[in-house]
Write a protein that holds these residues in place. Sequence first.
Motif, short mmCIF file in Angstrom:
data_model
loop_
_atom_site.label_atom_id
_atom_site.label_comp_id
_atom_site.label_asym_id
_atom_site.label_seq_id
_atom_site.Cartn_x
_atom_site.Cartn_y
_atom_site.Cartn_z
N GLY A 171 0.81 -1.21 0.00
CA GLY A 171 0.00 0.00 0.00
C GLY A 171 0.84 1.26 0.00
O GLY A 171 0.49 2.26 -0.64
N ILE A 172 1.98 1.23 0.71
CA ILE A 172 2.84 2.41 0.75
C ILE A 172 3.44 2.68 -0.63
O ILE A 172 3.55 3.83 -1.07
N ALA A 173 3.83 1.60 -1.34
CA ALA A 173 4.39 1.79 -2.68
C ALA A 173 3.35 2.36 -3.64
O ALA A 173 3.68 3.13 -4.53
N ARG A 174 2.10 1.99 -3.47
CA ARG A 174 1.06 2.53 -4.34
C ARG A 174 0.82 4.01 -4.06
O ARG A 174 0.52 4.78 -4.98
N LEU A 175 0.94 4.41 -2.79
CA LEU A 175 0.74 5.82 -2.47
C LEU A 175 1.81 6.71 -3.10
O LEU A 175 1.56 7.88 -3.38
N ARG A 176 2.99 6.17 -3.33
CA ARG A 176 4.06 6.97 -3.92
C ARG A 176 3.76 7.36 -5.36
O ARG A 176 4.31 8.34 -5.86
N HIS A 177 2.91 6.59 -6.03
CA HIS A 177 2.58 6.89 -7.42
C HIS A 177 1.43 7.88 -7.54
O HIS A 177 1.08 8.28 -8.66
N LEU A 178 0.83 8.27 -6.43
CA LEU A 178 -0.26 9.23 -6.48
C LEU A 178 0.29 10.64 -6.69
O LEU A 178 1.46 10.91 -6.39
N PRO A 179 -0.52 11.56 -7.19
CA PRO A 179 -0.06 12.96 -7.33
C PRO A 179 0.31 13.55 -5.98
O PRO A 179 -0.21 13.16 -4.93
N ARG A 180 1.21 14.54 -6.01
CA ARG A 180 1.69 15.14 -4.77
C ARG A 180 0.57 15.79 -3.96
O ARG A 180 0.52 15.62 -2.73
N PRO A 181 -0.35 16.55 -4.56
CA PRO A 181 -1.46 17.10 -3.74
C PRO A 181 -2.29 16.02 -3.06
O PRO A 181 -2.71 16.19 -1.91
N THR A 182 -2.50 14.91 -3.77
CA THR A 182 -3.26 13.82 -3.15
C THR A 182 -2.50 13.23 -1.97
O THR A 182 -3.09 12.90 -0.93
N GLN A 183 -1.19 13.10 -2.10
CA GLN A 183 -0.39 12.59 -0.98
C GLN A 183 -0.45 13.52 0.22
O GLN A 183 -0.55 13.07 1.37
N VAL A 184 -0.41 14.84 -0.04
CA VAL A 184 -0.48 15.81 1.07
C VAL A 184 -1.83 15.72 1.78
O VAL A 184 -1.91 15.72 3.02
N VAL A 185 -2.90 15.63 1.00
CA VAL A 185 -4.23 15.55 1.61
C VAL A 185 -4.38 14.27 2.42
O VAL A 185 -4.87 14.29 3.56
N LEU A 186 -3.95 13.15 1.85
CA LEU A 186 -4.07 11.88 2.57
C LEU A 186 -3.19 11.87 3.82
O LEU A 186 -3.60 11.36 4.87
N GLY A 187 -1.99 12.44 3.72
CA GLY A 187 -1.13 12.51 4.90
C GLY A 187 -1.72 13.38 5.99
O GLY A 187 -1.65 13.04 7.19
N SER A 188 -2.33 14.51 5.61
CA SER A 188 -2.95 15.38 6.61
C SER A 188 -4.13 14.70 7.28
O SER A 188 -4.31 14.79 8.51
N LEU A 189 -4.93 14.00 6.49
CA LEU A 189 -6.06 13.28 7.08
C LEU A 189 -5.59 12.18 8.04
O LEU A 189 -6.19 11.96 9.10
N ALA A 190 -4.50 11.51 7.66
CA ALA A 190 -3.96 10.47 8.55
C ALA A 190 -3.46 11.07 9.86
O ALA A 190 -3.69 10.50 10.95
N LEU A 191 -2.78 12.22 9.78
CA LEU A 191 -2.30 12.87 11.01
C LEU A 191 -3.46 13.33 11.89
O LEU A 191 -3.42 13.19 13.12
N LEU A 192 -4.50 13.87 11.27
CA LEU A 192 -5.67 14.27 12.05
C LEU A 192 -6.34 13.08 12.72
O LEU A 192 -6.79 13.17 13.87
N LEU A 193 -6.39 11.97 12.03
CA LEU A 193 -6.97 10.77 12.62
C LEU A 193 -6.15 10.28 13.80
O LEU A 193 -6.70 9.93 14.86
N VAL A 194 -4.83 10.27 13.65
CA VAL A 194 -3.96 9.85 14.75
C VAL A 194 -4.10 10.81 15.93
O VAL A 194 -4.16 10.39 17.10
N ALA A 195 -4.16 12.11 15.66
CA ALA A 195 -4.31 13.09 16.73
C ALA A 195 -5.64 12.92 17.47
O ALA A 195 -5.70 13.01 18.70
N ALA A 196 -6.70 12.67 16.71
CA ALA A 196 -8.01 12.48 17.35
C ALA A 196 -8.02 11.25 18.24
O ALA A 196 -8.55 11.27 19.37
N VAL A 197 -7.41 10.17 17.77
CA VAL A 197 -7.34 8.95 18.58
C VAL A 197 -6.51 9.19 19.84
O VAL A 197 -6.85 8.74 20.94
N ALA A 198 -5.39 9.93 19.70
CA ALA A 198 -4.55 10.22 20.86
C ALA A 198 -5.29 11.07 21.89
O ALA A 198 -5.19 10.84 23.10
#
Length: 510
Positions: free
Chosen positions: A210-237
Amino acid sequence: MRGEAAPLRRGLPRVARGEPWPPADDDALPAPTIDAMTGAPAATTAATTAAAAAATAAPVTALPPAEGSPAAARPAVGTPSGSHRRGLPRVAGAEPWPPASAGTGPTGPAVAASAVAAAAGSEAASAPAKPAPVPERPTTPERTAAPERDAARERPAAPAPTRAPNAARTAAPRARSPIIISTRAASAPSTSPAPSTSAAAPTPAGATTGIARLRHLPRPTQVVLGSLALLLVAAVAVLAVRGLTTYRVVQDFLQTYPGEYPLPDTVESGFPAWIGWQHFLNAFFIVLIIRSGWQVRTEKRPSAFWTARWAKTKRRISLNLWFHQALDVLWLLNGVVFVVLIFATGHWLRLVPSSWAVFPNAVSALIHYLTLEWPTDNGWVTYNSLQQLMYFIVVFVAAPLAALTGVRMSGIWPKRTTRLNAAYPIEVARAIHFPVMLFFVGFIIVHVALVFATGALRNLNHMYGSSDEVNWIGFGIFFASLVVMVATWIAARPLVIAPIASLFGKVTAR
């Protein structure tokens, strides 16, 4: 239509290292006659075959071998004391040819040939004659070719007559070599079936994680997905830590360690004026250093190169690398001035921990931040323990590491010092330099977020206005500094950097 004489199929040699059998100079058998209209074999085919078999089965008189030769002591093939070598069968599924009964007696080959001819003649005589159908329209060669092929496929192959061995070739047969026989046996193709590979599970060639597939995504998509993942981790914490604070033991810990400890009495409250412009210069340089460092790391073909004028060895570096190193020098100079001033004014006591109580208080402050219930400390008087630890790491750990690893990778490092290079390899510097840059990026993001989340106007006045009041002066200075940083970020291009770099060296396109 009558067929022409067809050459015999040549097979394995009769003697070791001999020619294929039968010899090439033997007469070819006449091809069977086929009716052009019906495609059936003519009545004379069997008779012709039988006559040819009887003619070729006649015994051939062999020349007497010379005295003393090996052939004189060995009986010839076809004599009463000799036997034929049995080879491949003449028809599919039959026994090896010639039959075992034809191997003894002087009339063995002739009797076998006569039997074959008689069988062929009786088969031809007993076959009923089929009337030829009258075609409705003239046939063409294309229309008659198909019936001829079908008749040829359905007609059983006539057994080939037995030929007497050539006396000149078999009079003195060579002794068989066991080495040659074993070599032929070893080189024979294996008849065992190949192992089946259909049962094996196919392995996908392009299987990726899954990580290798994310590398082929456009850079804006990677930024959005990374931000959403950080927000999810922060909410759980946040939810997890708020659940922990309901336990009695955690509540007692927070009361015992409120998040800060008292500083020595010699520490003065507030921030001097030089802290404001030092803070601006530090932020200005570090942002541009991160940008230029990332460009150096990702560029494939530099647009321009820079060469020092005073250097003995003309070593070229990319223009982005020169800009990165120039910013490093300015940032280090600003850092040296900052360190001198904090030790001269005693401000270092606010950055350097002076008690072991800093660690449990830092944990208490972290719990307050994660529960979104900010610590109640007053930054104008003292930092909380978590802030003190982070500022100490930034000033006295991360900044020196960035400087030392950067110098090791730069051109000013001596290349011919073998012992020094062995003690401090460049691979170690590269492995440390990039993670340090990531640490600075994370620190800047968290630091700016907490400044705005825990009282933006008051905190900005502490940093830029040297005041504990709540007004817009500090925010105005911060906004002006932000405009300068954004403008410099946009202007930092080869068209602007090249004239500045040419003042200290030579700039070339290639």
